[in-house]
Motif scaffolding. Sequence first.
Motif, PDB file in Angstrom:
ATOM      1  N   ILE A  71       0.825  -1.204   0.000  1.00 17.70           N
ATOM      2  CA  ILE A  71       0.000   0.000   0.000  1.00 17.70           C
ATOM      3  C   ILE A  71       0.860   1.256   0.000  1.00 17.70           C
ATOM      4  O   ILE A  71       0.414   2.318  -0.459  1.00 17.70           O
ATOM      5  CB  ILE A  71      -0.944   0.014   1.215  1.00 17.70           C
ATOM      6  N   ALA A  72       2.096   1.173   0.505  1.00 21.88           N
ATOM      7  CA  ALA A  72       2.979   2.344   0.452  1.00 21.88           C
ATOM      8  C   ALA A  72       3.285   2.724  -0.985  1.00 21.88           C
ATOM      9  O   ALA A  72       3.308   3.906  -1.345  1.00 21.88           O
ATOM     10  CB  ALA A  72       4.263   2.048   1.215  1.00 21.88           C
ATOM     11  N   GLU A  73       3.514   1.739  -1.820  1.00 26.78           N
ATOM     12  CA  GLU A  73       3.767   2.005  -3.241  1.00 26.78           C
ATOM     13  C   GLU A  73       2.493   2.452  -3.948  1.00 26.78           C
ATOM     14  O   GLU A  73       2.534   3.325  -4.821  1.00 26.78           O
ATOM     15  CB  GLU A  73       4.325   0.748  -3.909  1.00 26.78           C
ATOM     16  N   SER A  74       1.341   1.880  -3.573  1.00 27.56           N
ATOM     17  CA  SER A  74       0.087   2.240  -4.231  1.00 27.56           C
ATOM     18  C   SER A  74      -0.372   3.640  -3.849  1.00 27.56           C
ATOM     19  O   SER A  74      -0.920   4.371  -4.683  1.00 27.56           O
ATOM     20  CB  SER A  74      -0.996   1.215  -3.869  1.00 27.56           C
ATOM     21  N   ALA A  75      -0.153   4.029  -2.591  1.00 30.06           N
ATOM     22  CA  ALA A  75      -0.573   5.360  -2.155  1.00 30.06           C
ATOM     23  C   ALA A  75       0.376   6.445  -2.640  1.00 30.06           C
ATOM     24  O   ALA A  75      -0.053   7.565  -2.943  1.00 30.06           O
ATOM     25  CB  ALA A  75      -0.680   5.398  -0.638  1.00 30.06           C
ATOM     26  N   TYR A  76       1.663   6.140  -2.720  1.00 25.90           N
ATOM     27  CA  TYR A  76       2.675   7.097  -3.186  1.00 25.90           C
ATOM     28  C   TYR A  76       3.485   6.444  -4.308  1.00 25.90           C
ATOM     29  O   TYR A  76       4.639   6.045  -4.102  1.00 25.90           O
ATOM     30  CB  TYR A  76       3.586   7.506  -2.036  1.00 25.90           C
ATOM     31  N   PRO A  77       2.917   6.332  -5.489  1.00 27.49           N
ATOM     32  CA  PRO A  77       3.640   5.637  -6.568  1.00 27.49           C
ATOM     33  C   PRO A  77       4.881   6.374  -7.034  1.00 27.49           C
ATOM     34  O   PRO A  77       5.793   5.754  -7.586  1.00 27.49           O
ATOM     35  CB  PRO A  77       2.583   5.547  -7.681  1.00 27.49           C
ATOM     36  N   GLY A  78       4.954   7.681  -6.825  1.00 23.77           N
ATOM     37  CA  GLY A  78       6.125   8.415  -7.272  1.00 23.77           C
ATOM     38  C   GLY A  78       7.396   8.008  -6.563  1.00 23.77           C
ATOM     39  O   GLY A  78       8.480   8.053  -7.142  1.00 23.77           O
TER      40      GLY A  78
END
Length: 636
Positions: A417-424
């Motif tokens: 979810i860390a990658e999904s919430a902040y994909p940049g």
Amino acid sequence: MAVPAAVMLGIGLWRLDRGGMWGDEAVTFLVGRRTVGQIWRMLHSVDAVHGLYYLVLHVVLAVRPDEVALRLPSVCGAAVSAGLVGALGLRLAGPRVGLWSGLLYAVTPLIGHYAQEGRSYAIVSAGVLGATLLLVTGLEGRSGRVWAGYGAVLAVTCLLHEMAVLVVCAHAVTLLLARAPGRVWAGWGRAVGVVAVVLAPLVWVSHGQAGQVGWLVAPDWEEADALVRAVAAGPTGVVFRTSVLLAAAGLGVPRVARVAVPLLVLPPTLLMTASQVQPLYHERYVLYAFAGAPLLVAAGGEWLAGALSRLLPGRRVPGFPSPREDLSEGTGLRRGPYGRFLARPGPVPRCPLPRAPLLTLTGVLAVALVAAHDLPLYRHDRSPAHRPENLAAVSGLAARDIRPGDPVLFVPAFWRIAESAYPGGFGRARDIALRESGPRSGTLSGEEVGVRELSARLAGVDRVWVVGDGRVLGSRRPAPRSPVERAKLAALAEQFTPRWQYRSGRVTLRLYVRRTRPTRLAPMNGLAAPTGLLPPPPPRLRSAQSGRAGQARRSGGAVHAPVAVPQRPCEPPAVRPPCSDDTARADERARGSYRPAPISSATAASSAVVRSSRRARSARISSTSRPVAVAMRRGT
């Protein structure tokens, strides 16, 4: 009541953008941005209890997908809750109690905390308090149609979160204490039956997803003490003690106590009791129950002011009834036998405004002092460090340090979810374990490859970034049940070593590098050398501060430890290569035919001079006081 709602709205909007989301908020954000079909498909496997809330956030985030819009529904829900608390106080004990109770609810630190959470708990509180206000209206016998509204509001609230159903028990006790007539019980029973029918499918589906709350533990007495302090306007000090005393005094106002006490006590008690068998308790699941505390405190303040007015001889505080007056005046209730309160037929007379504005202002100033006392708590609560983790900080470090193409591993997969919430932050990384994304697979964090394929992928990398739960990576939790998660931990422990890490609450961003590959040494003297790592010889260390300088130096209270400096090894003396004459003499000595060359007269004279100088030096040394024996080798 508009004033408590406005105050709660201001407190909720203050520093709403904290600069980062934590885990549950990130789940709300990424799920709310999916399509309705993708959300519906995901709810069959996870988070069915929050399904309706995700659909509401889907509409909100379609307008503006950011953190402020994520938390704005909770702020509005908290503001509505404060207004409804004030309306309950007005209906039960008059406008002064309504104003005080609504303001106390607004300045309670725990309410302000969940007013800035991107979850459903503040909205659920608003729904429960709306249903409670309708219950009081139905108890007054206004109209039979009020129970239809009660059932509709309660059903929607329970669909937002099924733990709201515990308020039904509190409402039942309220009806018992008020000795409600049969027609009130009949209307309430039909409404509750509709709620049960609507809620049954959600309960059945969420029961199969009970593993999501497997991290909860059974509450103990320490948890109960923390709950008592959380519901007060201040958790410690004089504010807490005063709140407890005024709440105890509020028990002497039956109209308020019959509604506030069951609401405050029953839902947390029932959930804590059930959690001794199956842990389900968390304070946020019963946040709506905390509205009973400000009602009791405000009623206690009103009772105390009335008691003081009766103690003054010949004087009365305007706005308070005398002991012989009916205390139910202006509430829509009439006194019955044994102190019971029944519905007063006909329209309810409007309660006149109090004729003691100074007393009302005194209560408002007391609430302002409570808010000033809690101001450090508000400031601390607005910082990202007060949340379980800050995924924005983790993503920022990942964007700075991850190289293009670096593999990243999520342990467990939930923290994707860390990658999904902040994909940049993870745009340049390569998710080494992902097989299919969450939206396409209908799951929260996506589907991962099997154990064999994961092992093959990890075998081809020399460094890997890990985003995971620090407790799992630190082996402070039992091994996960998933074989893929166990394979991740085993590969990291056996093949890699940690090089760098950053920790934010529960989440750890860590860089692993592959251990040095073993090298086989060449055989020596016919014996095979052992296979393994050949550790370098430890460098000789000497203290940069030896003798007196080796003592610790203190500068400004700080002790400077000795600095270890590697000792430079001594160089061996230069060896003169043998010449041809030396080689010839060695051969002659070996054959026994070597004879020294005759010494010339010049050589003999020089040798005598050398011997005489040595004798003179030996005499000078022996004449001194130092007892040093010098061995002299005499030439022949």
